[in-house]
Design an enzyme around this catalytic site. Structure first.
Site, PDB file in Angstrom:
ATOM      1  N   HIS A  86     -19.616 -40.520  19.058  1.00 35.55           N
ATOM      2  CA  HIS A  86     -18.353 -40.073  18.615  1.00 35.55           C
ATOM      3  C   HIS A  86     -19.164 -38.858  16.713  1.00 35.55           C
ATOM      4  CE1 HIS A  86     -19.604 -43.537  15.513  1.00 35.55           C
ATOM      5  NE2 HIS A  86     -20.020 -43.712  16.665  1.00 35.55           N
ATOM      6  N   ASP A  88     -17.722 -38.671  14.706  1.00 33.52           N
ATOM      7  CA  ASP A  88     -16.829 -38.713  12.824  1.00 33.52           C
ATOM      8  C   ASP A  88     -18.288 -39.991  12.182  1.00 33.52           C
ATOM      9  OD1 ASP A  88     -16.117 -41.345  15.025  1.00 33.52           O
ATOM     10  OD2 ASP A  88     -14.402 -41.721  13.621  1.00 33.52           O
ATOM     11  N   GLU A 152     -13.406 -42.721  15.956  1.00 28.06           N
ATOM     12  CA  GLU A 152     -14.420 -44.158  16.766  1.00 28.06           C
ATOM     13  C   GLU A 152     -14.110 -45.239  15.475  1.00 28.06           C
ATOM     14  OE1 GLU A 152     -17.135 -47.569  17.776  1.00 28.06           O
ATOM     15  OE2 GLU A 152     -17.637 -45.534  15.946  1.00 28.06           O
ATOM     16  N   GLU A 153     -14.773 -44.833  14.513  1.00 31.07           N
ATOM     17  CA  GLU A 153     -15.296 -45.486  13.013  1.00 31.07           C
ATOM     18  C   GLU A 153     -13.816 -45.656  12.368  1.00 31.07           C
ATOM     19  OE1 GLU A 153     -17.353 -46.445  12.779  1.00 31.07           O
ATOM     20  OE2 GLU A 153     -19.554 -45.168  13.207  1.00 31.07           O
TER      21      GLU A 153
HETATM   22  N1  BES Z   1     -22.289 -47.592  16.796  1.00 26.14           N
HETATM   23  C1  BES Z   1     -20.831 -48.514  16.011  1.00 26.14           C
HETATM   24  C2  BES Z   1     -20.907 -50.327  16.551  1.00 26.14           C
HETATM   25  C3  BES Z   1     -22.361 -50.849  17.106  1.00 26.14           C
HETATM   26  C4  BES Z   1     -23.924 -50.887  15.851  1.00 26.14           C
HETATM   27  C5  BES Z   1     -22.987 -51.257  18.196  1.00 26.14           C
HETATM   28  C6  BES Z   1     -24.675 -51.661  16.232  1.00 26.14           C
HETATM   29  C7  BES Z   1     -23.913 -52.356  17.849  1.00 26.14           C
HETATM   30  C8  BES Z   1     -24.842 -52.086  17.410  1.00 26.14           C
HETATM   31  C9  BES Z   1     -19.683 -48.251  15.963  1.00 26.14           C
HETATM   32  O1  BES Z   1     -19.261 -47.154  15.520  1.00 26.14           O
HETATM   33  C10 BES Z   1     -18.712 -49.257  14.680  1.00 26.14           C
HETATM   34  O2  BES Z   1     -19.354 -48.879  13.598  1.00 26.14           O
HETATM   35  N2  BES Z   1     -18.386 -49.397  14.792  1.00 26.14           N
HETATM   36  C11 BES Z   1     -17.072 -50.467  14.758  1.00 26.14           C
HETATM   37  C12 BES Z   1     -15.392 -50.881  14.900  1.00 26.14           C
HETATM   38  C13 BES Z   1     -14.993 -50.130  14.680  1.00 26.14           C
HETATM   39  C14 BES Z   1     -13.503 -50.946  15.737  1.00 26.14           C
HETATM   40  C15 BES Z   1     -14.763 -49.740  13.705  1.00 26.14           C
HETATM   41  C16 BES Z   1     -17.658 -51.759  13.660  1.00 26.14           C
HETATM   42  O3  BES Z   1     -18.336 -51.996  15.011  1.00 26.14           O
HETATM   43  O4  BES Z   1     -17.207 -51.985  13.284  1.00 26.14           O
HETATM   44 MN    MN Z   2     -21.211 -45.413  16.634  1.00 26.95          MN
HETATM   45 MN    MN Z   3     -19.848 -47.202  13.012  1.00 23.75          MN
END
Ligand code: BES
Ligand code: MN
Ligand code: MN
Length: 457
Positions: A86, A88, A152-153
């Site tokens: 992603h 963003d 994604e965020e």
């Molecule tokens: N890259 C992250 C998820 C992540 C970080 C997985 C570290 C494992 C280790 C992703 O960009 C993220 O922040 N996802 C969000 C969910 C989204 C629906 C907003 C999250 O996990 O809060």
């Molecule tokens: Mn991420």
């Molecule tokens: Mn993230």
């Protein structure tokens, strides 16, 4: 291996400069004021894919931010890898806590400081550059498809539709994602699961207007106090979540699985020191690694109400709000948990207030296979690049699209992340080690090599 290292060495500065250009775009998907910048980031990403040698590059429009697609099909009979990432990033707030501006990448002590340095620009761009490397050195052994999204965020709301509408175009044998963490560069690891998510907002409304806290205080329930009490009641004395039915679908780990997980290097003293906390906290009966990787949680992400400006204002607020996230584990379902929360929150509301629960976004938990050819290829690639075998771990974060790829396309994912939990994702002073960036560019072509070889045998 030598070809890879030589290419990185010969292009060292450029590989870094291009990432810096990418990091300069403030592609904050949550805040509409950055709209133009987010769109420019999509264009930049597409241009770089094209330059690297991708065909059919397209900035695919959606109802939200576009999805950047590109591919290189060398031979239809060879396996195909779908790379997801992603472009963003999270909002940079609170700005005043950044030592250097979030969108002016700055190197300190060998680390790149910028919003998105690790999550996920630094990581997805390694794939673009590893692809360029394989094209330039004539070593691409598989077909490759890129899908880099811009929401994604904020929950990937439009990606599901795109995936459903593009099943043929996205056809692949495995999804490869670098958007997770490793334990450390000395003890590399591969995440084998991600938690699901249910994110919602609650509002507690009392009197029909803000009141003088002297004239009415003591006679009218204060929504901020009520909200605080309601939230506090969501965990019991053992820090279990006190929503009826919440744990019904949770799959407990076997003793063997628990032991394997807890064998990963983890130093509680360092963990506490890093965060400047006297004690860790969490669900009774589980270790920190279990709590963050394999157990569901409920967190307040923000809470507000009443006067929060300069100085004092004597006011009894009319309403109070909170944003709440619940992290889910197999086999919990995001919709079901959202419903359980909503029912419970309404149920515990005292008669002095009205409550409203508004769901935001969600995602399902996933466990990725560790016996697949692709997982073995990732293991081999990391072992070759790092000199040690990676340890399987469970990640605490969420990438909702992973469950969707499985459900819609029937494709499993390999989570080959190169970040560190200490990289301050979503926090001020996010960083990514330059070493990790080059190491990723070195490891990715090895993944392709092993994946092609293992698929053939
Ligand atoms: N890259 C992250 C998820 C992540 C970080 C997985 C570290 C494992 C280790 C992703 O960009 C993220 O922040 N996802 C969000 C969910 C989204 C629906 C907003 C999250 O996990 O809060
Ligand atoms: Mn991420
Ligand atoms: Mn993230």
């Amino acid at each position: 291996m030598q070809i890879i290292k030589q290419y990185i060495e010969d292009n060292k500065q450029r590989l870094l400069d291009e990432l810096f250009d990418l990091l300069r775009f403030p592609s904050v998907s949550a805040d509409p004021k950055y709209k133009d910048d987010v769109l420019k980031t999509a264009d930049y990403t597409a241009a770089k894919l094209q330059e690297a040698g991708a065909d059919n590059v397209e900035v695919c429009q959606t109802a939200g931010y576009p999805i950047v697609y590109g591919e290189k099909i060398i031979d239809a009979s060879k396996p195909t890898v779908l790379v997801y990432g992603h472009y963003d990033v999270q909002p940079p707030d609170p700005l005043e806590l950044w030592k250097t501006p979030p969108f002016e990448p700055t190197v300190r002590d060998g680390k790149i400081y910028a919003r998105g340095a690790c999550d996920d620009k630094g990581q997805f761009y390694m794939h673009v550059k590893a692809f360029e490397l394989m094209m330039q050195t004539n070593t691409l052994p598989c077909n490759i498809k890129f899908m880099i999204e811009g929401e994604e965020e904020v929950g990937s709301n439009n990606l599901g539709l795109f995936v459903k509408a593009n099943k043929e175009r996205l056809k692949a044998d495995v999804v490869l994602i670098s958007d997770t963490s490793m334990l450390s560069m000395e003890t590399p690891s591969l995440e084998t699961g991600l938690r699901g998510l249910s994110y919602l907002e609650v509002e507690v409304v009392g009197p029909n207007r803000d009141l003088h806290s002297g004239v009415y205080g003591g006679a009218v329930a204060n929504p901020a106090t009520i909200l605080a009490k309601m939230i506090a009641s969501l965990h019991d004395e053992n820090n279990h979540i006190a929503i009826p039915g919440f744990y019904d679908d949770v799959v407990e780990l076997t003793d063997d699985e628990r032991n394997a997980l807890n064998a990963a290097p983890y130093n509680e003293e360092e963990y506490k020191k890093d965060l400047d906390i006297a004690e860790v906290w969490g669900e009774k009966g589980y270790s920190t690694l279990e709590r963050t990787g394999t157990r569901p949680t409920l967190e307040v992400n923000g809470i507000w109400g009443g006067y929060i400006g300069e100085g004092a204002k004597t006011v009894l607020p009319s309403k109070a709000n909170a944003k709440i996230s619940m992290r889910l584990v197999p086999n919990q379902s995001s919709d079901k948990i959202t419903q359980l929360f909503t029912d419970h929150f309404n149920h515990i509301a005292p008669p002095y207030v009205k409550v409203k629960v508004t769901p935001h976004h969600g995602g399902e938990p996933v466990v990725t296979p560790t016996n697949s050819v692709a997982y073995q290829a990732a293991q081999k690639a990391i072992t070759e690049a790092f000199g040690v075998e990676p340890i399987p771990t469970r990640g605490g974060g969420s990438i909702p699209i992973v469950a969707l790829f499985e459900a819609e396309l029937g494709i499993k994912t390999v989570l080959m992340g190169f970040g560190l939990d200490s990289d301050a994702l979503h926090s001020p002073n996010e960083k990514y080690d330059i070493f990790n960036y080059y190491k990723g560019i070195e490891t990715i072509p090895l993944f392709y090599k092993h994946y092609a070889e293992l698929s053939n045998s």
